[in-house]
Design a protein around this motif. Structure first.
Motif, PDB file in Angstrom:
ATOM      1  N   UNK A 435      36.442 -67.922  -5.106  1.00  0.00           N
ATOM      2  CA  UNK A 435      36.392 -66.654  -5.962  1.00  0.00           C
ATOM      3  C   UNK A 435      37.403 -66.721  -6.993  1.00  0.00           C
ATOM      4  N   UNK A 436      38.641 -67.218  -6.678  1.00  0.00           N
ATOM      5  CA  UNK A 436      39.725 -67.351  -7.834  1.00  0.00           C
ATOM      6  C   UNK A 436      38.832 -68.027  -8.987  1.00  0.00           C
ATOM      7  N   UNK A 437      38.112 -69.349  -8.707  1.00  0.00           N
ATOM      8  CA  UNK A 437      37.642 -69.884  -9.534  1.00  0.00           C
ATOM      9  C   UNK A 437      36.697 -69.199 -10.746  1.00  0.00           C
ATOM     10  N   UNK A 444      38.267 -62.743 -15.533  1.00  0.00           N
ATOM     11  CA  UNK A 444      38.946 -61.560 -14.737  1.00  0.00           C
ATOM     12  C   UNK A 444      40.286 -61.730 -14.199  1.00  0.00           C
ATOM     13  N   UNK A 445      41.323 -61.513 -15.095  1.00  0.00           N
ATOM     14  CA  UNK A 445      42.541 -61.645 -14.525  1.00  0.00           C
ATOM     15  C   UNK A 445      42.761 -60.753 -13.680  1.00  0.00           C
ATOM     16  N   UNK A 446      42.450 -59.624 -13.734  1.00  0.00           N
ATOM     17  CA  UNK A 446      43.081 -58.639 -12.948  1.00  0.00           C
ATOM     18  C   UNK A 446      42.986 -58.942 -11.371  1.00  0.00           C
ATOM     19  N   UNK A 447      41.294 -59.353 -11.071  1.00  0.00           N
ATOM     20  CA  UNK A 447      40.967 -59.569  -9.667  1.00  0.00           C
ATOM     21  C   UNK A 447      41.901 -61.110  -9.459  1.00  0.00           C
ATOM     22  N   UNK A 449      44.740 -62.095 -10.244  1.00  0.00           N
ATOM     23  CA  UNK A 449      46.152 -61.985  -9.881  1.00  0.00           C
ATOM     24  C   UNK A 449      46.408 -61.195  -8.538  1.00  0.00           C
ATOM     25  N   UNK A 450      45.313 -60.536  -8.202  1.00  0.00           N
ATOM     26  CA  UNK A 450      45.029 -59.851  -6.801  1.00  0.00           C
ATOM     27  C   UNK A 450      45.109 -60.725  -5.687  1.00  0.00           C
ATOM     28  N   UNK A 451      43.995 -61.682  -5.895  1.00  0.00           N
ATOM     29  CA  UNK A 451      43.592 -62.853  -5.011  1.00  0.00           C
ATOM     30  C   UNK A 451      44.999 -63.564  -4.947  1.00  0.00           C
ATOM     31  N   UNK A 452      45.432 -64.078  -5.955  1.00  0.00           N
ATOM     32  CA  UNK A 452      46.398 -65.309  -5.910  1.00  0.00           C
ATOM     33  C   UNK A 452      47.707 -64.375  -5.289  1.00  0.00           C
ATOM     34  N   UNK A 453      47.944 -63.472  -5.596  1.00  0.00           N
ATOM     35  CA  UNK A 453      49.121 -62.682  -4.816  1.00  0.00           C
ATOM     36  C   UNK A 453      48.998 -62.597  -3.419  1.00  0.00           C
ATOM     37  N   UNK A 454      47.795 -62.307  -2.894  1.00  0.00           N
ATOM     38  CA  UNK A 454      47.470 -62.401  -1.514  1.00  0.00           C
ATOM     39  C   UNK A 454      47.651 -63.678  -0.838  1.00  0.00           C
ATOM     40  N   UNK A 455      47.246 -64.700  -1.784  1.00  0.00           N
ATOM     41  CA  UNK A 455      47.234 -66.088  -1.166  1.00  0.00           C
ATOM     42  C   UNK A 455      48.717 -66.622  -0.731  1.00  0.00           C
ATOM     43  N   UNK A 456      49.590 -66.249  -2.093  1.00  0.00           N
ATOM     44  CA  UNK A 456      50.997 -66.641  -2.009  1.00  0.00           C
ATOM     45  C   UNK A 456      51.807 -65.768  -0.840  1.00  0.00           C
ATOM     46  N   UNK A 457      51.480 -64.598  -0.567  1.00  0.00           N
ATOM     47  CA  UNK A 457      52.316 -63.796   0.206  1.00  0.00           C
ATOM     48  C   UNK A 457      51.885 -64.232   1.645  1.00  0.00           C
ATOM     49  N   UNK A 458      50.775 -64.781   1.835  1.00  0.00           N
ATOM     50  CA  UNK A 458      50.255 -65.125   3.287  1.00  0.00           C
ATOM     51  C   UNK A 458      50.282 -66.834   3.351  1.00  0.00           C
ATOM     52  N   UNK A 459      50.992 -67.534   2.496  1.00  0.00           N
ATOM     53  CA  UNK A 459      51.326 -68.939   2.691  1.00  0.00           C
ATOM     54  C   UNK A 459      50.093 -69.647   2.789  1.00  0.00           C
ATOM     55  N   UNK A 460      49.034 -69.192   2.050  1.00  0.00           N
ATOM     56  CA  UNK A 460      47.767 -69.902   1.978  1.00  0.00           C
ATOM     57  C   UNK A 460      47.547 -70.533   0.621  1.00  0.00           C
ATOM     58  N   UNK A 461      48.255 -70.378  -0.300  1.00  0.00           N
ATOM     59  CA  UNK A 461      48.160 -71.040  -1.450  1.00  0.00           C
ATOM     60  C   UNK A 461      48.157 -72.542  -1.566  1.00  0.00           C
ATOM     61  N   UNK A 465      45.174 -72.907  -6.310  1.00  0.00           N
ATOM     62  CA  UNK A 465      45.627 -71.603  -6.650  1.00  0.00           C
ATOM     63  C   UNK A 465      46.457 -71.265  -7.687  1.00  0.00           C
ATOM     64  N   UNK A 466      47.605 -72.059  -7.677  1.00  0.00           N
ATOM     65  CA  UNK A 466      48.550 -72.123  -8.937  1.00  0.00           C
ATOM     66  C   UNK A 466      47.963 -72.331 -10.367  1.00  0.00           C
ATOM     67  N   UNK A 467      47.214 -73.599 -10.034  1.00  0.00           N
ATOM     68  CA  UNK A 467      46.708 -74.081 -11.405  1.00  0.00           C
ATOM     69  C   UNK A 467      45.549 -73.050 -12.083  1.00  0.00           C
ATOM     70  N   UNK A 468      44.548 -72.565 -11.014  1.00  0.00           N
ATOM     71  CA  UNK A 468      43.801 -71.592 -11.774  1.00  0.00           C
ATOM     72  C   UNK A 468      44.408 -70.526 -12.091  1.00  0.00           C
ATOM     73  N   UNK A 469      45.484 -69.904 -11.682  1.00  0.00           N
ATOM     74  CA  UNK A 469      46.079 -68.655 -11.890  1.00  0.00           C
ATOM     75  C   UNK A 469      46.802 -68.866 -13.432  1.00  0.00           C
ATOM     76  N   UNK A 470      47.598 -70.152 -13.347  1.00  0.00           N
ATOM     77  CA  UNK A 470      48.325 -70.591 -14.586  1.00  0.00           C
ATOM     78  C   UNK A 470      47.284 -70.784 -15.791  1.00  0.00           C
ATOM     79  N   UNK A 471      46.006 -71.215 -15.346  1.00  0.00           N
ATOM     80  CA  UNK A 471      45.084 -71.377 -16.429  1.00  0.00           C
ATOM     81  C   UNK A 471      44.681 -70.265 -16.999  1.00  0.00           C
TER      82      UNK A 471
END
Length: 632
Positions: A435-437, A444-447, A449-461, A465-471
């Motif tokens: 979904x992040x891809x 769609x940066x807004x969605x 960011x929401x997904x990435x934040x969830x993954x990082x906060x739940x130690x699922x990143x 995850x980081x590369x897609x958000x960075x890109x």
């Protein structure tokens, strides 16, 4: 209740009875000797014969004869009638350790570990003491927890020096994932048989300790086909297919004859590498050495040919299977889906259903994947809903992943997000990554960011995850956020997976990383890259520098694009193969849009068919077009 009522009486003899049946019929009519009955039990070839002998034992009052009773019980269980064997055991007066060990072993061989443990406990309660054979039998299928308890009894009763018991203990710890305890028991064995060595080798290979496995393997004086299979499979299962193929060639050089398991494992390794030449050679080896192609092997061949880019060969094998099971159909459907030939995949699915085969959950992974590659949203939803409603198959996380990929690529991000939020199973990082891809693909940066934040906060990143958000931030030119994400990634200890492409030439697989300078033909490869750049510019090609998501100048961005791993592999293919022949490249990550555009042009300029397999699918480049229709 009379034990005679438990079994059907044998039918009367018929005039056409043969000599073998006559001998069995004879013992039911005349008082037989125990020796003769014991001999008949040893020679019995069917349940029908056993029932005849059993009836004779009952008729002549020999059903409690210790040897005959024991042999009959063992014969029933060895022919799949454990229920008959257990019924006899339960009617045996004061069974000794041999009876208990035999019935425990029978249950263990059938994978009935709880039942075997119950009988073992019953034996102890009756005051019958186990021997080394009892422990060897019950250890075959017991859990790690129960294995540890049995280990203490083994020590208490003085069987801890027995070779077979210790081998059983190594196996228990290995199956339970306790490699350390398995190693400790193994190293304390005063002598090691081929079975105990293979058991420890399997433990290492299964749990990814391949260096230890190889050291043990190389130190083995005698190796049977099982040892070779374990080591080759260890490499295949843990992402080292190249090493698997090298070891297979060494196996052949050592004059060890491969069996079906070897063939299946090596075909899997060829498929992972995309090593079509090696896969074809193996197929030819099977034909030349009279190795039977079972449905299982044929299905593995279909899978190998599909993953190596030759759907023609895959379909040829598929069409030659006389009795196709659903696994064979699944393999061919998934092969078509992987190559983006969605209509072929769906037609094959409907044909399979027409002949009366019921699709499985794996079938729908192929069908939904086919819909995803072609953007068939309506059809995808129809198949997804039919799983529950028509076929009573509960969708698994893989099916949700296919749907997220389908919806995401079609730009229906909110619909995909709602599906993930409302799914019955817990979404995993791979699903969120898909979904992040899609968010990255459609900006769609807004969605995202929401997904990435969830993954990082739940130690699922993960690195993706980081590369897609960075890109995504880089595409917006927000370099401060890019730096923050990359710092966060570094602090989390997450490593980026490097892009790697491979190409097989003359039965040898060559691997390239971006900017690779270590290949023996580096000079010739870079000269070909220069020539390719000249051809591309002459055809109006402009490098897609916007996809280089680093805060550097355009010239540096162009230089970065020129040495992507797939371009290096393509250049090597052009200098190493005959003009006009197809080139096949395998990429471990998704092919970038610039490399995709370049490969299309190169196929037109050189008149070559270029087949590229990336992480998600195949791309067939012919005369400037790609089979994906630029939808990937």
């Amino acid at each position: 209740m009379s034990s005679a009522l438990l079994f059907t009486s044998p039918p009367p003899p018929t005039p056409s009875i043969n000599r073998s049946t006559l001998s069995f019929a004879a013992v039911t009519n005349f008082p037989p000797s125990p020796d003769k009955l014991a001999l008949l039990l040893d020679k019995s070839s069917s349940i029908h014969h056993l029932l005849q002998i059993h009836a004779a034992l009952l008729r002549h009052g020999l059903h409690q004869h210790p040897i005959l009773n024991f042999k009959l019980q063992r014969s029933y269980s060895s022919r799949g009638r454990l229920d008959y064997s257990l019924a006899l055991f339960n009617r045996t007066l004061n069974p000794n350790i041999f009876f208990y060990t035999s019935i425990i072993n029978a249950h263990a061989l059938h994978g009935l570990s709880q039942e075997a443990l119950f009988i073992y406990t019953q034996m102890l309660f009756e005051g019958v003491q186990p021997n080394e054979f009892t422990f060897s039998s019950i250890l075959k299928s017991c859990s790690l927890e129960h294995g540890k308890m049995l280990h203490s009894q083994v020590i208490k009763l003085g069987f801890d020096s027995d070779l077979y018991v210790k081998t059983g203990l190594v196996d228990v710890y290995a199956r339970g994932g306790d490699v350390g305890s398995a190693r400790l028991v193994f190293e304390r064995m005063p002598e090691k048989s081929l079975v105990s060595l293979t058991t420890m080798l399997t433990c290492y290979a299964k749990h990814g300790e391949l260096k230890e496995a190889r050291l043990l393997f190389d130190g083995m004086v005698k190796k049977d086909v099982v040892c070779w299979n374990v080591m080759i499979d260890g490499y295949t299962q843990h992402g080292m297919p190249k090493e698997a193929l090298v070891l297979f060639r060494r196996m052949l050089a050592a004059k060890a004859r491969p069996n079906e398991i070897t063939i299946l494992t090596v075909l899997s390794a060829c498929g992972q590498l995309g090593a079509l030449e090696s896969g074809r050679w193996l197929h030819s080896y099977m034909q030349n050495n009279d190795i039977q192609v079972s449905v299982r092997v044929a299905t593995a061949l279909i899978d190998m040919y599909s993953k190596c880019g030759s759907l023609e060969d895959a379909r040829l094998v598929f069409d030659r299977i006389y009795y196709k099971d659903v696994v064979a159909w699944n393999s061919m459907i998934i092969g078509y889906a992987l190559h983006g030939f969605s209509q072929d995949a769906l037609e094959l699915f409907h044909e399979m259903c027409r002949i009366g085969l019921r699709p499985t959950d794996i079938t729908f992974i192929g069908v939904l994947g086919a819909c995803g590659h072609a953007g068939l949203v309506k059809e995808g939803w129809s198949f997804f809903n039919a799983m529950r409603e028509e076929y009573e198959i509960e969708p698994k996380i893989e099916h949700y992943g296919c749907m997220v990929n389908l919806l995401g690529r079609a730009g229906r991000l909110e619909e995909a997000y709602e599906l993930v939020k409302n799914m019955k199973v817990e979404p995993d990082p791979i699903l969120w990554g898909a979904l992040l891809g899609a968010c990255r693909l459609h900006g769609n940066l807004e969605l995202g960011e929401k997904i990435a934040e969830y993954l990082v906060s739940h130690n699922l990143a993960n690195s993706g995850t980081y590369i897609l958000l960075s890109n995504m931030y880089a595409a917006k030119g927000d370099w401060e956020e890019v730096a923050r994400i990359r710092t966060l990634m570094k602090d989390s200890g997450v490593q980026k997976e490097p892009g790697c492409s491979s190409i097989e030439v003359h039965n040898r697989v060559h691997e390239f990383l971006a900017g690779n300078l270590k290949h023996p033909k580096t000079k010739e490869i870079y000269e070909m890259l220069e020539a390719m750049n000249g051809w591309l510019k002459a055809h109006g090609y402009t490098p897609q520098t916007e996809i280089v998501l680093h805060d550097i100048g355009d010239e540096q961005k162009e230089q970065s694009l020129e040495v992507h791993s797939e371009k290096l592999a393509l250049a090597y293919g052009l200098i190493s193969t005959q003009p006009g022949t197809p080139i096949k490249v395998v990429k471990n990550l998704r092919v970038c849009s610039d490399c995709h555009a370049v490969t299309k042009l190169i196929s037109k300029i050189t008149g070559r068919k270029i087949v590229m397999r990336d992480r998600n699918r195949f791309h067939h480049f012919v005369n400037g077009s790609c089979s994906c229709g630029d939808y990937w």
